[in-house]
Design a protein around this motif. Structure first.
Motif, PDB file in Angstrom:
ATOM      1  N   THR A   1       0.843  -1.202   0.000  1.00  0.00           N
ATOM      2  CA  THR A   1       0.000   0.000   0.000  1.00  0.00           C
ATOM      3  C   THR A   1       0.872   1.244   0.000  1.00  0.00           C
ATOM      4  O   THR A   1       1.997   1.217   0.528  1.00  0.00           O
ATOM      5  CB  THR A   1      -0.940   0.007   1.230  1.00  0.00           C
ATOM      6  N   TYR A   2       0.363   2.316  -0.616  1.00  0.00           N
ATOM      7  CA  TYR A   2       1.017   3.620  -0.470  1.00  0.00           C
ATOM      8  C   TYR A   2       0.256   4.478   0.536  1.00  0.00           C
ATOM      9  O   TYR A   2       0.852   5.119   1.376  1.00  0.00           O
ATOM     10  CB  TYR A   2       1.085   4.349  -1.817  1.00  0.00           C
ATOM     11  N   SER A   3      -1.068   4.483   0.456  1.00  0.00           N
ATOM     12  CA  SER A   3      -1.825   5.416   1.304  1.00  0.00           C
ATOM     13  C   SER A   3      -2.817   4.724   2.232  1.00  0.00           C
ATOM     14  O   SER A   3      -3.714   5.374   2.762  1.00  0.00           O
ATOM     15  CB  SER A   3      -2.534   6.461   0.430  1.00  0.00           C
TER      16      SER A   3
END
Ligand SMILES: Cc1cc2nc3c(=O)[nH]c(=O)nc-3n(C[C@H](O)[C@H](O)[C@H](O)COP(=O)(O)O)c2cc1C
Length: 149
Positions: A9-11
């Motif tokens: 995941t990034y966010s």
């Protein structure tokens, strides 16, 4: 079933979706392990009855619709490895306002097919997860019920 959900995941969205899927699959009687893809080797994934890969789509090097960099690393490190018919499922988060909606899902699917994994159901592409969580969690619940090996 013993199920691994390996995500990146990034966010935070794919982590939240993976945790929701964990709860749903646990409620269905499965034993679920959730890990970041950066924490597992290809060989680790082979020890489960089913492996679920989950990635957002993002820009890499100016290219839209790419997997999270940790998935790119995992796939590069595993390019000569085989699932040998073991069951796999793939889902991804994206945003349909981008040209290549959930492109990461297609790329991870190709990797799975090349590595001779068996996709147990159609991959799930989720649009704007955090903006429409109830409806998207319902999609995840419906999909969880199709995860049979
Ligand atoms: C810089 C950037 C590039 C993105 N590129 C794409 C894309 O090419 N295709 C797509 O479907 N979604 C794209 N998205 C949307 C994300 O995949 C979406 O917001 C997703 O929910 C993020 O998941 P995460 O919270 O697990 O990182 C992009 C978002 C950002 C911020």
């Amino acid at each position: 079933m013993n199920i691994l959900i390996a995500y990146a995941t990034y966010s935070g969205g794919t982590q939240a979706a993976s945790e929701f899927l964990n709860q749903t699959l646990t409620g269905l009687g499965h034993t679920v392990t959730v890990k970041m893809i950066s924490e597992v080797t290809f060989e680790d994934t082979l020890t489960y009855d089913l492996r679920v890969f989950a990635s957002p789509s993002w820009d890499n090097d100016g290219l839209e619709g790419q997997p999270h960099m940790d998935f790119v690393t995992f796939m590069n490190n595993s390019s000569d490895k085989k699932f040998s018919g073991k069951p796999v499922a793939v889902f991804g988060l994206g945003d349909s306002s981008y040209g290549h909606f959930c492109g990461a899902v297609d790329i991870i699917e190709e990797f799975v097919k090349k590595a001779e994994g068996k996709l147990v159901t159609e991959s799930l592409k989720i649009d704007g997860y955090l903006f429409n969580m109830d409806a998207n969690n319902q999609l995840l619940t419906d999909w969880a019920n199709k995860l049979k090996v």
